[in-house]
Motif scaffolding. Structure first.
Motif, PDB file in Angstrom:
ATOM      1  N   LEU A  41       0.872  -1.394   0.256  1.00  0.00           N
ATOM      2  CA  LEU A  41       0.048   0.146  -0.109  1.00  0.00           C
ATOM      3  C   LEU A  41       0.765   1.040  -0.307  1.00  0.00           C
ATOM      4  CD1 LEU A  41      -2.577   1.307  -0.012  1.00  0.00           C
ATOM      5  CD2 LEU A  41      -2.877   1.101   2.675  1.00  0.00           C
ATOM      6  N   LYS A  42       1.741   1.143   0.908  1.00  0.00           N
ATOM      7  CA  LYS A  42       2.674   2.149   0.689  1.00  0.00           C
ATOM      8  C   LYS A  42       3.175   2.581  -0.876  1.00  0.00           C
ATOM      9  CE  LYS A  42       5.960   2.614   4.147  1.00  0.00           C
ATOM     10  NZ  LYS A  42       6.919   1.832   4.838  1.00  0.00           N
ATOM     11  N   LYS A  43       4.221   1.795  -1.340  1.00  0.00           N
ATOM     12  CA  LYS A  43       4.217   1.581  -2.882  1.00  0.00           C
ATOM     13  C   LYS A  43       3.336   2.418  -3.476  1.00  0.00           C
ATOM     14  CE  LYS A  43       6.795  -0.649  -6.234  1.00  0.00           C
ATOM     15  NZ  LYS A  43       5.656   0.026  -8.253  1.00  0.00           N
ATOM     16  N   TYR A  44       1.967   1.997  -3.499  1.00  0.00           N
ATOM     17  CA  TYR A  44       0.972   1.755  -4.252  1.00  0.00           C
ATOM     18  C   TYR A  44       0.879   3.830  -3.985  1.00  0.00           C
ATOM     19  CZ  TYR A  44      -3.882   3.466  -5.983  1.00  0.00           C
ATOM     20  OH  TYR A  44      -5.157   3.614  -7.193  1.00  0.00           O
ATOM     21  N   ASN A  45       0.750   4.379  -2.652  1.00  0.00           N
ATOM     22  CA  ASN A  45       0.553   5.892  -2.857  1.00  0.00           C
ATOM     23  C   ASN A  45       1.725   6.790  -2.845  1.00  0.00           C
ATOM     24  OD1 ASN A  45      -2.570   5.610  -1.448  1.00  0.00           O
ATOM     25  ND2 ASN A  45      -1.269   5.011   0.723  1.00  0.00           N
ATOM     26  N   GLU A  46       2.675   5.869  -2.629  1.00  0.00           N
ATOM     27  CA  GLU A  46       4.093   7.049  -3.164  1.00  0.00           C
ATOM     28  C   GLU A  46       3.776   6.936  -5.095  1.00  0.00           C
ATOM     29  OE1 GLU A  46       7.109   3.805  -1.660  1.00  0.00           O
ATOM     30  OE2 GLU A  46       6.648   5.028  -0.311  1.00  0.00           O
ATOM     31  N   ASP A  47       3.583   6.036  -5.680  1.00  0.00           N
ATOM     32  CA  ASP A  47       3.167   6.206  -7.080  1.00  0.00           C
ATOM     33  C   ASP A  47       2.363   6.926  -7.484  1.00  0.00           C
ATOM     34  OD1 ASP A  47       5.123   4.532  -7.311  1.00  0.00           O
ATOM     35  OD2 ASP A  47       3.888   2.874  -7.623  1.00  0.00           O
ATOM     36  N   ARG A  48       1.271   6.851  -6.428  1.00  0.00           N
ATOM     37  CA  ARG A  48       0.427   8.396  -6.841  1.00  0.00           C
ATOM     38  C   ARG A  48       0.632   9.958  -7.028  1.00  0.00           C
ATOM     39  NH1 ARG A  48      -4.445   7.234  -6.960  1.00  0.00           N
ATOM     40  NH2 ARG A  48      -5.395   8.899  -5.811  1.00  0.00           N
ATOM     41  N   LYS A 103     -13.448   7.621  -2.595  1.00  0.00           N
ATOM     42  CA  LYS A 103     -13.313   6.003  -3.599  1.00  0.00           C
ATOM     43  C   LYS A 103     -13.127   5.131  -2.899  1.00  0.00           C
ATOM     44  CE  LYS A 103     -12.069   8.839  -7.754  1.00  0.00           C
ATOM     45  NZ  LYS A 103     -10.532   9.450  -8.335  1.00  0.00           N
ATOM     46  N   THR A 104     -12.394   3.635  -3.438  1.00  0.00           N
ATOM     47  CA  THR A 104     -11.959   2.957  -3.101  1.00  0.00           C
ATOM     48  C   THR A 104     -12.278   1.519  -4.004  1.00  0.00           C
ATOM     49  OG1 THR A 104     -13.403   0.760  -1.852  1.00  0.00           O
ATOM     50  CG2 THR A 104     -15.199   1.291  -3.537  1.00  0.00           C
ATOM     51  N   GLY A 105     -10.962   0.918  -3.341  1.00  0.00           N
ATOM     52  CA  GLY A 105     -10.833  -0.176  -3.993  1.00  0.00           C
ATOM     53  C   GLY A 105     -10.090  -1.670  -4.113  1.00  0.00           C
ATOM     54  N   GLU A 106      -9.798  -2.122  -4.829  1.00  0.00           N
ATOM     55  CA  GLU A 106      -9.504  -3.636  -4.335  1.00  0.00           C
ATOM     56  C   GLU A 106      -7.833  -3.822  -5.120  1.00  0.00           C
ATOM     57  OE1 GLU A 106     -13.904  -5.242  -3.749  1.00  0.00           O
ATOM     58  OE2 GLU A 106     -12.050  -6.367  -5.018  1.00  0.00           O
ATOM     59  N   CYS A 107      -7.152  -4.683  -4.317  1.00  0.00           N
ATOM     60  CA  CYS A 107      -5.844  -4.245  -4.549  1.00  0.00           C
ATOM     61  C   CYS A 107      -5.282  -6.160  -4.550  1.00  0.00           C
ATOM     62  CB  CYS A 107      -4.939  -3.438  -3.950  1.00  0.00           C
ATOM     63  SG  CYS A 107      -4.976  -2.049  -4.143  1.00  0.00           S
ATOM     64  N   THR A 108      -4.832  -6.864  -5.194  1.00  0.00           N
ATOM     65  CA  THR A 108      -4.007  -8.104  -6.051  1.00  0.00           C
ATOM     66  C   THR A 108      -2.492  -7.914  -6.014  1.00  0.00           C
ATOM     67  OG1 THR A 108      -5.823  -8.552  -6.976  1.00  0.00           O
ATOM     68  CG2 THR A 108      -4.111  -9.989  -6.866  1.00  0.00           C
ATOM     69  N   ALA A 109      -1.597  -8.221  -4.976  1.00  0.00           N
ATOM     70  CA  ALA A 109      -0.490  -7.701  -4.793  1.00  0.00           C
ATOM     71  C   ALA A 109       0.594  -8.962  -4.321  1.00  0.00           C
ATOM     72  CB  ALA A 109       0.293  -6.781  -3.601  1.00  0.00           C
ATOM     73  N   ARG A 110       1.517  -9.030  -4.732  1.00  0.00           N
ATOM     74  CA  ARG A 110       2.691 -10.288  -4.851  1.00  0.00           C
ATOM     75  C   ARG A 110       3.509  -9.037  -4.092  1.00  0.00           C
ATOM     76  NH1 ARG A 110       3.603 -15.375  -7.160  1.00  0.00           N
ATOM     77  NH2 ARG A 110       1.472 -15.295  -8.556  1.00  0.00           N
ATOM     78  N   ILE A 111       4.369 -10.063  -3.446  1.00  0.00           N
ATOM     79  CA  ILE A 111       5.503  -9.411  -2.119  1.00  0.00           C
ATOM     80  C   ILE A 111       6.444 -10.368  -2.407  1.00  0.00           C
ATOM     81  CG2 ILE A 111       5.277  -7.382  -0.442  1.00  0.00           C
ATOM     82  CD1 ILE A 111       2.423  -8.406  -0.859  1.00  0.00           C
ATOM     83  N   GLU A 125      -2.067  -4.924  -8.968  1.00  0.00           N
ATOM     84  CA  GLU A 125      -2.469  -4.330  -9.527  1.00  0.00           C
ATOM     85  C   GLU A 125      -3.984  -3.683  -8.627  1.00  0.00           C
ATOM     86  OE1 GLU A 125      -5.734  -4.952 -13.133  1.00  0.00           O
ATOM     87  OE2 GLU A 125      -5.092  -6.455 -12.369  1.00  0.00           O
ATOM     88  N   CYS A 126      -4.165  -2.745  -8.865  1.00  0.00           N
ATOM     89  CA  CYS A 126      -5.692  -2.054  -7.583  1.00  0.00           C
ATOM     90  C   CYS A 126      -6.481  -1.192  -9.221  1.00  0.00           C
ATOM     91  CB  CYS A 126      -5.491  -0.557  -6.836  1.00  0.00           C
ATOM     92  SG  CYS A 126      -3.736  -0.929  -5.850  1.00  0.00           S
ATOM     93  N   LYS A 127      -7.790  -1.857  -8.700  1.00  0.00           N
ATOM     94  CA  LYS A 127      -8.798  -1.299  -9.379  1.00  0.00           C
ATOM     95  C   LYS A 127      -9.646  -0.098  -8.465  1.00  0.00           C
ATOM     96  CE  LYS A 127      -9.554  -5.505 -11.824  1.00  0.00           C
ATOM     97  NZ  LYS A 127     -10.035  -6.253 -12.231  1.00  0.00           N
ATOM     98  N   ILE A 128      -9.717   1.115  -8.458  1.00  0.00           N
ATOM     99  CA  ILE A 128     -10.336   1.901  -7.952  1.00  0.00           C
ATOM    100  C   ILE A 128     -11.845   2.364  -8.717  1.00  0.00           C
ATOM    101  CG2 ILE A 128      -9.528   4.848  -7.350  1.00  0.00           C
ATOM    102  CD1 ILE A 128      -7.953   2.786  -6.208  1.00  0.00           C
ATOM    103  N   PHE A 129     -12.883   1.740  -7.576  1.00  0.00           N
ATOM    104  CA  PHE A 129     -14.373   2.891  -7.783  1.00  0.00           C
ATOM    105  C   PHE A 129     -14.462   4.341  -7.422  1.00  0.00           C
ATOM    106  CE2 PHE A 129     -13.575  -2.005  -6.674  1.00  0.00           C
ATOM    107  CZ  PHE A 129     -13.939  -2.616  -8.452  1.00  0.00           C
TER     108      PHE A 129
END
Length: 224
Positions: A41-48, A103-111, A125-129
């Motif tokens: 989640l930190k990486k996802y936020n950093e990429d925004r 907004k809300t979303g669902e993420c699938t991650a491999r770490i 991959e995150c899908k935002i609604f």
């Protein structure tokens, strides 16, 4: 006539020669799972670059590989927070945005986490609604729970055959007992299977002095 209702707890494990699964299920509340989700989640936020950061809402599924440098496969749900993307804040310091606007979303991650090198490789991959009202919620199955199974198949009958043989061999009853009815059967998937089976047995006309095991001659008796 004597009758018993019995609860059988059975385990069945995979053969050691079987090829092990790459991933095994983990508890979603496991601190190691949370650490992996936090990194993703930190990486996802950093990429925004614009908009608000997202905060964790719930971990829906978690798997991991065995070994000192595990890989995690996780599915998690996120909600938009009040913190702007350009703010240098951790998502845990942020508050959820008002649900009607968020907004809300669902993420699938491999770490892949390497504790020795202090490195983390993440692909996700995150899908935002944007319209929360259009999100379809489903009830996820409890993967580690007991679930009802059919009591008519050989899977259950084979277990009960051995269980009743063991009962007749080790009980202090003078006569052999026979299956009357299967009340309930459940199975749990672990590193193999666990079973809970409730069943009823009754005394037969075959005494242990004359019969070592049940035969077609053994009939349920009405004698007390």
């Amino acid at each position: 006539m004597k009758a018993f209702i019995v609860l059988a707890l059975c385990c069945s494990f995979f053969s050691s020669s079987a090829v092990p699964l790459a991933f095994e299920f983990s508890d979603c509340d496991d601190p190691h799972v949370f650490k992996a989700v936090d990194a993703a989640l930190k990486k996802y936020n950093e990429d925004r670059a614009t908009g608000n950061q997202f905060a964790l809402y719930v971990v829906m599924e978690a798997k991991r590989t065995a070994g000192p440098d595990p890989q995690y496969y996780v599915k998690y749900r996120i909600l938009e927070s009040t913190c702007a993307a350009e703010e240098n804040k951790h998502w845990q310091e942020c508050h959820y945005k008002v649900s009607a606007e968020a907004k809300t979303g669902e993420c699938t991650a491999r770490i892949h986490m390497n504790d020795a090198d202090k490195t983390t490789n993440i692909s996700q991959e995150c899908k935002i609604f944007s319209d929360v009202s259009k999100i379809r919620y489903t009830v996820a199955p409890c993967l580690g729970c007991f679930h009802h199974i059919s009591s008519d198949g050989s899977e259950v009958s084979d277990i009960l055959e051995k269980t009743i043989q063991n009962f007749n061999k080790n009980s202090g009853e003078p006569a052999l007992f026979k299956l009357v009815e299967i009340k309930e059967a459940k199975r749990q998937v672990v590193a193999g299977w666990n079973y809970i089976i409730k069943y009823e047995i009754e005394e037969t006309n075959c005494s242990k002095d004359q019969f070592q095991d049940l035969t077609p001659e053994c009939k349920i008796t009405s004698r007390g």
